[in-house]
Design a protein around this motif. Structure first.
Motif, PDB file in Angstrom:
ATOM      1  N   ALA A 115      -2.611  -6.202   5.505  1.00  0.00           N
ATOM      2  CA  ALA A 115      -1.596  -5.076   4.800  1.00  0.00           C
ATOM      3  C   ALA A 115      -2.386  -3.726   5.315  1.00  0.00           C
ATOM      4  O   ALA A 115      -1.699  -2.894   6.065  1.00  0.00           O
TER       5      ALA A 115
ATOM      6  N   GLN B 179      -1.175  -2.589   8.822  1.00  0.00           N
ATOM      7  CA  GLN B 179       0.215  -1.847   8.988  1.00  0.00           C
ATOM      8  C   GLN B 179       0.050  -0.542   9.127  1.00  0.00           C
ATOM      9  O   GLN B 179      -0.632   0.167   8.325  1.00  0.00           O
TER      10      GLN B 179
ATOM     11  N   TRP C 172      -0.509   2.120   5.968  1.00  0.00           N
ATOM     12  CA  TRP C 172      -0.643   1.409   4.468  1.00  0.00           C
ATOM     13  C   TRP C 172      -1.993   1.022   4.561  1.00  0.00           C
ATOM     14  O   TRP C 172      -2.917   0.454   5.362  1.00  0.00           O
TER      15      TRP C 172
ATOM     16  N   ARG D  89       4.012   0.857  -1.163  1.00  0.00           N
ATOM     17  CA  ARG D  89       3.195   1.131  -0.327  1.00  0.00           C
ATOM     18  C   ARG D  89       2.137   2.000  -1.090  1.00  0.00           C
ATOM     19  O   ARG D  89       2.321   2.924  -1.930  1.00  0.00           O
TER      20      ARG D  89
ATOM     21  N   THR E  23      10.934  -1.698   3.876  1.00  0.00           N
ATOM     22  CA  THR E  23       9.911  -1.363   5.184  1.00  0.00           C
ATOM     23  C   THR E  23       9.794  -2.221   6.164  1.00  0.00           C
ATOM     24  O   THR E  23       9.733  -3.302   5.710  1.00  0.00           O
TER      25      THR E  23
ATOM     26  N   GLN F  85       6.931  -2.612   7.192  1.00  0.00           N
ATOM     27  CA  GLN F  85       5.500  -3.154   6.995  1.00  0.00           C
ATOM     28  C   GLN F  85       5.707  -4.075   5.846  1.00  0.00           C
ATOM     29  O   GLN F  85       4.918  -5.133   5.916  1.00  0.00           O
TER      30      GLN F  85
END
Length: 289
Positions: A95, A98, A101, A135, A167, A169
C-alpha cells in the motif's frame, strides 16, 4: 408441590438446573472470550472455523509500524495468528508504494484468545482482518484520534456503484491482496466487486474470484486467510468457485436490493454461541493462565 403434568414437571426441573448451574455456564461464549486481556502462550493455533472457534498463542499487531496503524485500540481486537500479522505487514508495504499512500489503517482482527467477538459473525480464529478503504493521512495518530477518525464508505447512495472515495489505489491494494496465495477470500461491498470486474483486463482474471460481495463492507474490506500449513485444528473454508465471479455479483445490485416479500416467513433468530458450541479445545484456551 411437584407439578403433575409432564410439561410442567420438565419446566420445573429445568428451572432448578438453571439455578444450580455455574455462573460461567450461563454466559455466552462472546461474553467469556471478551474478558481475557492477553493471549495464551505460544505456539499459535487457529482452532475451528472463522465463525466458530478460538485462537491460541495469538500475536498482537503493533499499534504503529512504518506502513500501518491499528485503529480503535480500545477494543483490543488487534490480535491474530502470526500468519495474519505477517500478511498485514506485507500488504501495508505494498500500500505504501501506491501514489499518495503511506500505508494502511487496520481495523478489527481478533481478540487475544479469539472466540466470538462483538460486531462480527467471524473474526474468531485470528485469520480474518478488516482493512479500511480510507487513505491514511499520517501514521502517528494518537490513541484518541484512532477512536475519533472513521472509515469512509466507497458505496454510492444508489447502492449500485462506487462513489468518489473509491480510488485506483484502493483497487491496486485489493488486487495485491487477492493475488496473495495466503488469502482464501476477501469480502467487499458489491459495487466494489463490479467496478473491479469492469476495470480488469480480459485476461488473467482468476484472482477476481476471491473478491466476494457481502453485506456490511461499505467502508472496509475483510481479508480471510487460508488455514496455515500444518494447522491441524483449523477447519478450512471451501475454496471460492471457479471463475471471476463477476456475473454472479450482479445479483447484489439487482434482486438483492428489491424490497423483501412482506408475506415471507420471518427467519428465526440465531441463538448465541455458548462455550459448549465451540470446539472442545476452546475451553482450555479460555481457561489457560
Amino acid at each position: 408441590m411437584i407439578p403433575r403434568r409432564p410439561k410442567a414437571l420438565a419446566a420445573a426441573l429445568a428451572a432448578l438446573a438453571l439455578l444450580a448451574a455455574p455462573a460461567a455456564a450461563l454466559e455466552t461464549a462472546k461474553q467469556l472470550f471478551a474478558r481475557p486481556d492477553d493471549p495464551t502462550a505460544p505456539p499459535a493455533y487457529a482452532i475451528g472455523t472463522a465463525g466458530n472457534g478460538c485462537l491460541a498463542g495469538a500475536v498482537q499487531l503493533p499499534e504503529s509500524g512504518p506502513t500501518w496503524q491499528a485503529m480503535r485500540l480500545s477494543r483490543n481486537h488487534e490480535w491474530g495468528h502470526p500468519a495474519m500479522i505477517a500478511f498485514i505487514e506485507d500488504l501495508s508495504r505494498i500500500a505504501a508504494q501506491q501514489p499518495g499512500w503511506p500505508g494502511l489503517y487496520v481495523g478489527d482482527i481478533a481478540q487475544p484468545r479469539g472466540g466470538p467477538v462483538d460486531g462480527h459473525a467471524s473474526h474468531q480464529i485470528g485469520l480474518d482482518a478488516d482493512i479500511w478503504y480510507l487513505r491514511p493521512t499520517r501514521l502517528d495518530l494518537s490513541a484518541r484520534d484512532r477512536e475519533r477518525i472513521s472509515a469512509n464508505s466507497v458505496k454510492a447512495s444508489d447502492d449500485r456503484h462506487v462513489n468518489a472515495n473509491w480510488t485506483p489505489q484502493n483497487a491496486a491494494i485489493l488486487e495485491a491482496a487477492a493475488r496473495d496465495p495466503r488469502v482464501n477470500r476477501i469480502f467487499v461491498t458489491a459495487p466494489v466487486k463490479l467496478q473491479m470486474c469492469a476495470d480488469a483486463g480480459p485476461r488473467d482474471r482468476a484472482w477476481l474470484g476471491k473478491i466476494r460481495p457481502w453485506w456490511g463492507h461499505d467502508d472496509h474490506f475483510h481479508v480471510r486467510l487460508n488455514c496455515p500449513r500444518g494447522a491441524a485444528g483449523c477447519v478450512p473454508q471451501e475454496p471460492v468457485p471457479a471463475g471471476d465471479g463477476c456475473k454472479d455479483a450482479v445479483w447484489w445490485v439487482t434482486d438483492a436490493l428489491k424490497p423483501p416479500d412482506p408475506n415471507a416467513p420471518k427467519p428465526k433468530p440465531t441463538p448465541p454461541l455458548m462455550l459448549a458450541d465451540l470446539p472442545a479445545q476452546c475451553t482450555q484456551v479460555l481457561n489457560a493462565r
